[in-house]
Write a protein that holds these residues in place. Structure first.
Motif, short mmCIF file in Angstrom:
data_model
loop_
_atom_site.label_atom_id
_atom_site.label_comp_id
_atom_site.label_asym_id
_atom_site.label_seq_id
_atom_site.Cartn_x
_atom_site.Cartn_y
_atom_site.Cartn_z
N LEU A 76 0.83 -1.21 0.00
CA LEU A 76 0.00 0.00 0.00
C LEU A 76 0.86 1.26 0.00
CD1 LEU A 76 -2.73 -1.15 2.53
CD2 LEU A 76 -3.09 -0.67 0.10
N ILE A 77 1.97 1.23 0.75
CA ILE A 77 2.89 2.37 0.77
C ILE A 77 3.40 2.67 -0.63
CG2 ILE A 77 5.18 3.12 1.57
CD1 ILE A 77 4.53 1.65 4.23
N GLU A 78 3.65 1.64 -1.42
CA GLU A 78 4.10 1.83 -2.80
C GLU A 78 3.10 2.64 -3.62
OE1 GLU A 78 5.00 -1.98 -4.52
OE2 GLU A 78 6.41 -2.47 -2.91
N HIS A 79 1.83 2.66 -3.17
CA HIS A 79 0.77 3.41 -3.84
C HIS A 79 0.34 4.63 -3.03
CE1 HIS A 79 0.36 0.41 -7.00
NE2 HIS A 79 0.55 -0.48 -6.05
N ASP A 80 1.22 5.05 -2.11
CA ASP A 80 0.98 6.24 -1.28
C ASP A 80 -0.25 6.13 -0.39
OD1 ASP A 80 3.27 7.57 -2.29
OD2 ASP A 80 2.13 8.17 -4.06
N ILE A 81 -0.53 4.92 0.07
CA ILE A 81 -1.59 4.70 1.05
C ILE A 81 -0.91 4.28 2.35
CG2 ILE A 81 -3.62 3.32 1.67
CD1 ILE A 81 -4.15 5.22 -0.67
N PHE A 82 -1.14 5.06 3.40
CA PHE A 82 -0.50 4.82 4.69
C PHE A 82 -1.58 4.52 5.72
CE2 PHE A 82 2.07 7.59 2.11
CZ PHE A 82 3.31 6.98 2.17
N THR A 83 -1.43 3.42 6.42
CA THR A 83 -2.44 2.98 7.38
C THR A 83 -2.18 3.55 8.76
OG1 THR A 83 -1.24 1.00 8.05
CG2 THR A 83 -2.68 0.79 6.13
N GLU A 84 -3.23 3.54 9.59
CA GLU A 84 -3.09 3.97 10.98
C GLU A 84 -2.10 3.08 11.71
OE1 GLU A 84 -6.99 3.90 12.63
OE2 GLU A 84 -7.64 5.67 11.53
N ASN A 85 -2.03 1.82 11.33
CA ASN A 85 -1.16 0.85 11.97
C ASN A 85 0.32 1.24 11.87
OD1 ASN A 85 -0.84 -1.60 13.39
ND2 ASN A 85 -0.29 -2.65 11.50
N ILE A 86 0.67 2.02 10.84
CA ILE A 86 2.06 2.43 10.69
C ILE A 86 2.23 3.91 11.00
CG2 ILE A 86 2.82 0.60 9.14
CD1 ILE A 86 2.33 2.45 6.79
N GLY A 87 1.36 4.41 11.86
CA GLY A 87 1.52 5.75 12.37
C GLY A 87 0.83 6.86 11.60
#
Length: 92
Positions: A76-87
């Motif tokens: 997801l990070i590769e697609h600029d989506i950042f989750t709450e789980n990773i801050g």
């Protein structure tokens, strides 16, 4: 292509997108389509849409849940989506 047209036609009435990602498969081309649609909506109408990510198939034999979640988060990070789980606070 038919699903993409259906998604696009309903995007003006969408408040929440639930993105279901299989623990054993990870991000697929169809997932990327939805991510791109989410980003387009979020850019044009900030605060109008939320993205919820659900991981399926976590009960499949041989699945290491922690490894699968970490792999999916990295994809997801590769697609600029950042989750709450990773801050991230969940806002686009």
């Amino acid at each position: 292509a038919a699903f993409k047209k259906m998604r696009q036609s309903g995007s003006s009435a969408t408040d929440v997108i639930v993105l279901v990602v299989a623990a054993d498969d990870g991000i697929s081309p169809q997932t990327v389509e939805i991510i791109d649609m989410y980003k387009a909506i979020a850019r044009s109408q900030p605060q109008s849409i939320s993205l919820v990510i659900a991981v399926s198939k976590i009960d499949k034999p041989g699945i290491d849940i922690d490894e699968a979640v970490t792999r999916i988060e990295n994809q997801l990070i590769e697609h600029d989506i950042f989750t709450e789980n990773i801050g991230h606070d969940g806002e686009f």
